[in-house]
Design a protein around this motif. Structure first.
Motif, short mmCIF file in Angstrom:
data_model
loop_
_atom_site.label_atom_id
_atom_site.label_comp_id
_atom_site.label_asym_id
_atom_site.label_seq_id
_atom_site.Cartn_x
_atom_site.Cartn_y
_atom_site.Cartn_z
N LEU A 186 29.25 9.72 73.35
CA LEU A 186 30.03 9.53 74.57
C LEU A 186 31.20 10.51 74.63
N SER A 187 31.76 10.85 73.49
CA SER A 187 32.92 11.74 73.49
C SER A 187 32.55 13.20 73.70
N ARG A 188 31.29 13.56 73.47
CA ARG A 188 30.92 14.98 73.53
C ARG A 188 31.00 15.54 74.94
N ILE A 189 30.81 14.71 75.96
CA ILE A 189 30.85 15.22 77.34
C ILE A 189 32.26 15.67 77.71
N PRO A 190 33.29 14.82 77.57
CA PRO A 190 34.65 15.34 77.86
C PRO A 190 35.10 16.40 76.86
N TYR A 191 34.69 16.28 75.60
CA TYR A 191 35.04 17.31 74.62
C TYR A 191 34.47 18.66 75.02
N GLY A 192 33.22 18.67 75.49
CA GLY A 192 32.59 19.92 75.89
C GLY A 192 33.32 20.57 77.05
N SER A 193 33.74 19.75 78.02
CA SER A 193 34.50 20.27 79.15
C SER A 193 35.83 20.84 78.70
N TYR A 194 36.48 20.14 77.77
CA TYR A 194 37.77 20.62 77.26
C TYR A 194 37.60 21.95 76.51
N ALA A 195 36.53 22.05 75.71
CA ALA A 195 36.29 23.28 74.95
C ALA A 195 36.09 24.47 75.88
N ASP A 196 35.41 24.25 77.00
CA ASP A 196 35.17 25.35 77.95
C ASP A 196 36.45 25.77 78.66
N LYS A 197 37.29 24.80 79.00
CA LYS A 197 38.43 25.10 79.85
C LYS A 197 39.72 25.37 79.08
N HIS A 198 39.80 24.90 77.84
CA HIS A 198 41.06 24.99 77.12
C HIS A 198 40.87 25.67 75.76
N SER A 199 40.72 24.89 74.69
CA SER A 199 40.72 25.51 73.35
C SER A 199 39.72 24.83 72.42
N LYS A 200 38.81 25.63 71.90
CA LYS A 200 37.87 25.13 70.88
C LYS A 200 38.60 24.89 69.56
N LYS A 201 39.59 25.72 69.26
CA LYS A 201 40.33 25.56 68.01
C LYS A 201 41.04 24.22 67.97
N ASN A 202 41.62 23.79 69.08
CA ASN A 202 42.28 22.49 69.11
C ASN A 202 41.31 21.36 68.76
N LEU A 203 40.09 21.46 69.27
CA LEU A 203 39.08 20.44 68.96
C LEU A 203 38.72 20.47 67.48
N LEU A 204 38.62 21.67 66.91
CA LEU A 204 38.36 21.76 65.47
C LEU A 204 39.46 21.05 64.68
N LEU A 205 40.70 21.29 65.06
CA LEU A 205 41.82 20.68 64.36
C LEU A 205 41.81 19.16 64.51
N ILE A 206 41.55 18.69 65.70
CA ILE A 206 41.49 17.24 65.93
C ILE A 206 40.39 16.61 65.09
N GLY A 207 39.19 17.24 65.14
CA GLY A 207 38.06 16.70 64.39
C GLY A 207 38.34 16.68 62.90
N ALA A 208 38.89 17.76 62.37
CA ALA A 208 39.17 17.84 60.93
C ALA A 208 40.25 16.84 60.52
N LEU A 209 41.25 16.66 61.36
CA LEU A 209 42.30 15.68 61.06
C LEU A 209 41.72 14.26 60.98
N ILE A 210 40.85 13.94 61.92
CA ILE A 210 40.21 12.61 61.90
C ILE A 210 39.35 12.46 60.65
#
Length: 215
Positions: free
Chosen positions: A12-36
């Protein structure tokens, strides 16, 4: 439920995550995922009832959703277009090598030092991933005019996307049953955690051998 909620939240999270990665920053998602991934194993060791464990799994699902979307997008973005399949194959091998090492190692550790210490080690690897992600250069966001809903509708109208999605769905139903219940079955048969981990390691090694060629 505890095993399945992880995958459900990740999906369920991959749909908004994918949109965020396209429009903003893939690196931020990497950091969030690794922190979790650093925090979730610690929550496992602290959980004393099913509700707490389900919460930890839900959080972990959010982490893998963020990290995998960003990582796959970066691999596709940085790879030579004429060798994309090969690049994906090599990237997949890195995942499968970890998948081969981790169960065998963790099964042995559970037998020797227990579950809590094994979860602490997993948290340590999550922290290393966070450190590596922090070293990456900031990526450039795409200038996509589509909203989240528009982008999703375009994807689901694509016949190739639908066929691939149906295929992986059917395959993963079978795989999910094995992953969820083979360990329980093996433990009920009196098999040690070390050998349970070895079962998954053998599976991963077979995948490592075939994946580069298929890529």
């Amino acid at each position: 439920m505890i095993i399945g909620i992880f995958a459900l939240i990740a999906v369920l999270s991959r749909i908004p995550y994918g949109s965020y990665a396209d429009k903003h920053s893939k690196k931020n998602l990497l950091l969030i995922g690794a922190l979790i991934f650093t925090l979730a194993p610690l929550l496992y060791s602290m959980s004393s009832n099913p509700r707490a464990l389900i919460f930890a799994r839900m959080l972990h699902g959010l982490g893998i959703g963020a990290f995998t979307i960003a990582a796959f997008a970066l691999v596709a973005e940085l790879s030579p277009k004429l060798r994309l399949g090969e690049a994906m194959g090599v990237y997949g091998v890195s995942i499968m090598i970890a998948t081969a090492i981790a169960p065998a190692l963790s099964g042995y550790l559970v037998d020797i030092v227990g579950f809590d210490n094994t979860f602490y080690l997993a948290s340590g690897f999550g922290f290393l991933s966070l450190a590596f992600a922090a070293l990456m250069h900031r990526d450039q966001a795409a200038k996509s005019p589509d909203s989240l809903v528009e982008g999703f509708l375009k994807a689901v109208r694509n016949r190739g996307v639908l066929l691939a999605s149906y295929g992986i769905f059917i395959l993963t139903v079978s795989y999910g049953v094995v992953v969820a219940f083979i360990p329980v079955h093996m433990i009920n048969q009196g098999i040690s955690y070390t050998l349970v981990g070895g079962f998954f390691a053998v599976y991963a090694i077979a995948t490592i051998i075939t994946r580069p060629v298929m890529g």
